[in-house]
Enzyme design. Structure first.
Site, PDB file in Angstrom:
ATOM      1  N   PHE A   1     -16.909   0.736  35.741  1.00 57.29           N
ATOM      2  CA  PHE A   1     -17.861   1.446  34.878  1.00 57.29           C
ATOM      3  C   PHE A   1     -18.363   2.670  35.655  1.00 57.29           C
ATOM      4  CE2 PHE A   1     -21.288   2.236  32.033  1.00 57.29           C
ATOM      5  CZ  PHE A   1     -21.112   1.447  30.918  1.00 57.29           C
TER       6      PHE A   1
ATOM      7  N   GLU B   1     -21.008  -7.538  37.236  1.00 57.61           N
ATOM      8  CA  GLU B   1     -20.010  -8.497  37.754  1.00 57.61           C
ATOM      9  C   GLU B   1     -19.917  -8.479  39.289  1.00 57.61           C
ATOM     10  OE1 GLU B   1     -19.298  -6.582  34.849  1.00 57.61           O
ATOM     11  OE2 GLU B   1     -19.779  -8.439  33.773  1.00 57.61           O
TER      12      GLU B   1
ATOM     13  N   ALA C   1     -22.409   2.176  40.066  1.00 54.50           N
ATOM     14  CA  ALA C   1     -23.275   3.262  39.585  1.00 54.50           C
ATOM     15  C   ALA C   1     -23.852   2.842  38.245  1.00 54.50           C
ATOM     16  CB  ALA C   1     -22.478   4.553  39.439  1.00 54.50           C
TER      17      ALA C   1
ATOM     18  N   ILE D   1     -26.332   4.105  35.399  1.00 51.00           N
ATOM     19  CA  ILE D   1     -26.960   5.367  34.967  1.00 51.00           C
ATOM     20  C   ILE D   1     -27.733   5.114  33.671  1.00 51.00           C
ATOM     21  CG2 ILE D   1     -26.548   7.782  34.327  1.00 51.00           C
ATOM     22  CD1 ILE D   1     -23.932   7.621  35.980  1.00 51.00           C
TER      23      ILE D   1
ATOM     24  N   HIS E   1     -30.797  -1.192  28.450  1.00 50.55           N
ATOM     25  CA  HIS E   1     -29.663  -1.825  29.122  1.00 50.55           C
ATOM     26  C   HIS E   1     -29.679  -1.530  30.621  1.00 50.55           C
ATOM     27  CE1 HIS E   1     -25.911  -3.965  28.587  1.00 50.55           C
ATOM     28  NE2 HIS E   1     -25.304  -3.114  29.385  1.00 50.55           N
TER      29      HIS E   1
ATOM     30  N   TYR F   1     -25.389  -2.977  50.108  1.00 51.93           N
ATOM     31  CA  TYR F   1     -25.776  -2.489  48.780  1.00 51.93           C
ATOM     32  C   TYR F   1     -25.477  -0.997  48.642  1.00 51.93           C
ATOM     33  CZ  TYR F   1     -29.076  -1.734  44.876  1.00 51.93           C
ATOM     34  OH  TYR F   1     -29.667  -1.404  43.683  1.00 51.93           O
TER      35      TYR F   1
ATOM     36  N   ARG G   1     -25.514  11.692  44.695  1.00 48.84           N
ATOM     37  CA  ARG G   1     -25.493  10.587  45.667  1.00 48.84           C
ATOM     38  C   ARG G   1     -24.085  10.036  45.899  1.00 48.84           C
ATOM     39  NH1 ARG G   1     -29.951  11.595  43.389  1.00 48.84           N
ATOM     40  NH2 ARG G   1     -31.944  11.143  44.377  1.00 48.84           N
TER      41      ARG G   1
HETATM   42  N1  INI Z   1     -22.319  -1.180  34.237  1.00 51.01           N
HETATM   43  C1  INI Z   1     -22.410  -0.275  35.261  1.00 51.01           C
HETATM   44  O1  INI Z   1     -21.817  -0.489  36.323  1.00 51.01           O
HETATM   45  N2  INI Z   1     -23.139   0.857  35.118  1.00 51.01           N
HETATM   46  C2  INI Z   1     -23.827   1.144  33.971  1.00 51.01           C
HETATM   47  O2  INI Z   1     -24.483   2.225  33.911  1.00 51.01           O
HETATM   48  C3  INI Z   1     -23.750   0.222  32.900  1.00 51.01           C
HETATM   49  N3  INI Z   1     -24.455   0.497  31.660  1.00 51.01           N
HETATM   50  O3  INI Z   1     -25.318   1.372  31.651  1.00 51.01           O
HETATM   51  O4  INI Z   1     -24.205  -0.140  30.657  1.00 51.01           O
HETATM   52  C4  INI Z   1     -22.975  -0.953  33.060  1.00 51.01           C
HETATM   53  N4  INI Z   1     -22.844  -1.874  32.067  1.00 51.01           N
HETATM   54  C5  INI Z   1     -21.835  -2.877  32.046  1.00 51.01           C
HETATM   55  C6  INI Z   1     -22.259  -4.153  32.758  1.00 51.01           C
HETATM   56  O5  INI Z   1     -22.288  -3.924  34.164  1.00 51.01           O
HETATM   57  C7  INI Z   1     -21.293  -5.309  32.485  1.00 51.01           C
HETATM   58  O6  INI Z   1     -19.999  -4.962  32.916  1.00 51.01           O
HETATM   59  C8  INI Z   1     -21.218  -5.698  31.014  1.00 51.01           C
HETATM   60  O7  INI Z   1     -22.514  -5.927  30.497  1.00 51.01           O
HETATM   61  C9  INI Z   1     -20.364  -7.009  30.832  1.00 51.01           C
HETATM   62  O8  INI Z   1     -20.928  -8.105  31.561  1.00 51.01           O
END
Ligand code: INI
Length: 154
Positions: A21, A57, A79, A81, A87, A112, A126
């Site tokens: 992501f 995850e 990351a 955002i 969320h 981290y 960053r």
């Molecule tokens: N996951 C991220 O790594 N960054 C994000 O900004 C993000 N947003 O904003 O939704 C994000 N969502 C997905 C989440 O980490 C899970 O993969 C998903 O909810 C399935 O468990």
């Protein structure tokens, strides 16, 4: 007696756990972490890169990697955002708490390297531009902590 970990990655094995992501950011964090390890005498062949769907995850896989006995340190890269819904708050809180929990339960360092940013621009800053590279920093901490733990246990 003062005890500190040295900043030398020679012979150390690392797992980089990175979310896909926002991969335009996280791939830069991976580059930064690898750069740090190699500049500190580490070896690319001792670095496993494990990609997961999102930052949520990361803690589970970091815990499995830490327990596997295959690595001297686990480096978490992601990351999160802010968008228009809450969320962001849930994902950033869970990944932070999750990594802290895994780190405190592990006998190797789990560091981290998660960017939590209000805007894409802050995240870019960053990930290797104006504000350094969080992946590089998390790798540096992992190197020091891995050596510190070895020293305490020796
Ligand atoms: N996951 C991220 O790594 N960054 C994000 O900004 C993000 N947003 O904003 O939704 C994000 N969502 C997905 C989440 O980490 C899970 O993969 C998903 O909810 C399935 O468990």
């Amino acid at each position: 007696m003062d005890i500190e970990g040295k900043l030398n990655a020679k012979g150390l094995k690392f797992a980089l756990i990175s979310s896909r992501f926002n991969n335009f950011i996280t791939e830069r964090l991976i580059d930064g972490a690898i750069d740090c390890i190699i500049r500190h005498e580490g070896d690319k062949k001792n670095i496993s890169i494990v990609r997961v769907p999102g930052s949520f995850e990361i803690p589970q896989i970091a815990g499995i990697a830490a327990k596997s006995g295959k690595y001297d340190a686990v480096i978490c890269l992601g990351a999160v955002i802010r968008g228009e819904t809450p969320h962001f708050d849930y994902v950033s809180a869970e990944v932070s708490k999750g990594i802290a929990r895994v780190a405190s339960e592990s006998s190797i360092p789990v560091t981290y390297g998660i960017i939590t940013a209000d805007t894409v621009e802050q995240a870019i800053d960053r990930a290797g531009t104006k504000m350094g590279n969080r992946g590089f920093d998390a790798a540096m901490t992992a190197i020091e902590m891995a050596n510190l733990i070895k020293k305490i246990n020796s």
